[in-house]
Design a protein around this motif. Structure first.
Motif, mmCIF file in Angstrom:
data_model
loop_
_atom_site.group_PDB
_atom_site.id
_atom_site.type_symbol
_atom_site.label_atom_id
_atom_site.label_comp_id
_atom_site.label_asym_id
_atom_site.label_seq_id
_atom_site.Cartn_x
_atom_site.Cartn_y
_atom_site.Cartn_z
ATOM 1 N N MET A 1 0.837 -1.212 0.000
ATOM 2 C CA MET A 1 0.000 0.000 0.000
ATOM 3 C C MET A 1 0.862 1.249 0.000
ATOM 4 O O MET A 1 0.635 2.172 -0.776
ATOM 5 C CB MET A 1 -0.923 0.022 1.220
ATOM 6 C CG MET A 1 -2.169 -0.790 1.057
ATOM 7 S SD MET A 1 -3.442 -0.411 2.295
ATOM 8 C CE MET A 1 -2.610 -0.708 3.819
ATOM 9 N N LYS A 2 1.845 1.295 0.892
ATOM 10 C CA LYS A 2 2.701 2.480 0.987
ATOM 11 C C LYS A 2 3.416 2.748 -0.334
ATOM 12 O O LYS A 2 3.424 3.882 -0.835
ATOM 13 C CB LYS A 2 3.730 2.319 2.108
ATOM 14 C CG LYS A 2 4.651 3.520 2.265
ATOM 15 C CD LYS A 2 5.660 3.288 3.374
ATOM 16 C CE LYS A 2 6.554 4.483 3.580
ATOM 17 N NZ LYS A 2 7.597 4.605 2.585
ATOM 18 N N ASP A 3 4.006 1.719 -0.932
ATOM 19 C CA ASP A 3 4.743 1.881 -2.186
ATOM 20 C C ASP A 3 3.832 2.341 -3.322
ATOM 21 O O ASP A 3 4.160 3.278 -4.054
ATOM 22 C CB ASP A 3 5.431 0.574 -2.579
ATOM 23 C CG ASP A 3 6.551 0.182 -1.623
ATOM 24 O OD1 ASP A 3 6.997 1.028 -0.824
ATOM 25 O OD2 ASP A 3 6.960 -1.003 -1.671
ATOM 26 N N MET A 4 2.703 1.682 -3.479
ATOM 27 C CA MET A 4 1.812 1.981 -4.602
ATOM 28 C C MET A 4 1.076 3.302 -4.423
ATOM 29 O O MET A 4 0.919 4.061 -5.378
ATOM 30 C CB MET A 4 0.800 0.846 -4.823
ATOM 31 C CG MET A 4 1.430 -0.467 -5.248
ATOM 32 S SD MET A 4 2.297 -0.361 -6.826
ATOM 33 C CE MET A 4 4.006 -0.488 -6.288
ATOM 34 N N LEU A 5 0.632 3.584 -3.206
ATOM 35 C CA LEU A 5 -0.045 4.862 -2.973
ATOM 36 C C LEU A 5 0.909 6.025 -3.225
ATOM 37 O O LEU A 5 0.512 7.046 -3.783
ATOM 38 C CB LEU A 5 -0.608 4.929 -1.549
ATOM 39 C CG LEU A 5 -1.758 3.976 -1.238
ATOM 40 C CD1 LEU A 5 -2.098 4.029 0.247
ATOM 41 C CD2 LEU A 5 -2.967 4.265 -2.096
ATOM 42 N N GLY A 6 2.159 5.863 -2.824
ATOM 43 C CA GLY A 6 3.157 6.902 -3.060
ATOM 44 C C GLY A 6 3.357 7.206 -4.534
ATOM 45 O O GLY A 6 3.651 8.338 -4.916
ATOM 46 N N LEU A 7 3.165 6.186 -5.382
ATOM 47 C CA LEU A 7 3.288 6.388 -6.833
ATOM 48 C C LEU A 7 2.064 7.083 -7.422
ATOM 49 O O LEU A 7 2.140 7.658 -8.504
ATOM 50 C CB LEU A 7 3.490 5.041 -7.541
ATOM 51 C CG LEU A 7 4.783 4.300 -7.238
ATOM 52 C CD1 LEU A 7 4.769 2.920 -7.876
ATOM 53 C CD2 LEU A 7 5.979 5.108 -7.715
ATOM 54 N N GLY A 8 0.944 7.043 -6.706
ATOM 55 C CA GLY A 8 -0.304 7.580 -7.250
ATOM 56 C C GLY A 8 -0.680 8.970 -6.791
ATOM 57 O O GLY A 8 -1.692 9.506 -7.234
ATOM 58 N N VAL A 9 0.095 9.570 -5.897
ATOM 59 C CA VAL A 9 -0.271 10.910 -5.424
ATOM 60 C C VAL A 9 0.012 11.949 -6.506
ATOM 61 O O VAL A 9 0.947 11.814 -7.289
ATOM 62 C CB VAL A 9 0.457 11.288 -4.105
ATOM 63 C CG1 VAL A 9 0.035 10.386 -2.972
ATOM 64 C CG2 VAL A 9 1.953 11.296 -4.277
#
Length: 179
Positions: A38-46
């Motif tokens: 979650m942390k890795d993927m959410l960081g890519l989507g901001v």
């Protein structure tokens, strides 16, 4: 990752994926595989929010405690303002906000509303990074590392009944600016 973050599913203790992730991020604890994903993927989507916007959040007094105010109810409004107005901080976790306070489930009048003792109103600058959360809550989730400054703090004359504190406490409003 976004679906996990906004999921209503909870663990045996009643905490959601997002609550567990944010608790661990705030307390620098190791993440399990789902939380790291979650942390890795959410960081890519901001992305930048794109325009100056007012956002609303209901929370407990953890923010105040992290700023050295162990019990805000023992201070006057003037003391709180003197101690906190102008304070700058940077988030260590994601934070859920609402761009339509009538849809925020934690504000009074909503099924889970009334138990949060801290209301936050943020003037989010157009470059504030975020992703959209639950549409039904008009949710915007700000990124880890969001810079904020307290511009005002005051008692609003209402009361909250936090389930873990027992009893009623005065509600406080914190006005913030982000960039």
């Amino acid at each position: 990752a976004r679906k996990l973050y906004v999921s209503d599913a909870t663990d045996a203790a009643g905490f959601s994926f997002s609550q567990n992730l944010n608790y661990k991020l705030d307390n620098n604890l190791p993440l399990n595989a789902n939380e790291q994903f979650m942390k890795d993927m959410l960081g890519l989507g901001v992305r930048p929010i794109g325009k100056d916007t007012v956002l609303f959040r209901a929370a407990h007094d953890d923010l105040l405690k992290s700023l050295g105010v162990s019990d805000y109810t023992k201070l006057t409004q003037a003391q709180l303002q003197q101690k906190l107005v102008g304070t700058q901080m940077q988030t260590t976790s994601y934070a859920s906000w609402s761009y339509d306070k009538s849809k925020n489930p934690f504000l009074p009048g909503q099924p889970n509303g009334g138990g949060r003792e801290v209301y936050m109103v943020m003037k989010a600058g157009s470059s504030t990074k975020m992703f959209f959360g639950a549409k039904s809550q008009a949710e915007v989730v700000t990124n880890v590392g969001t810079n904020m400054k307290i511009s005002n703090i005051y008692f609003d004359g209402t009361y909250a009944t936090p389930r873990l504190k027992g009893g009623r406490v005065p509600r406080i409003v914190i006005e913030l600016e982000s960039w």
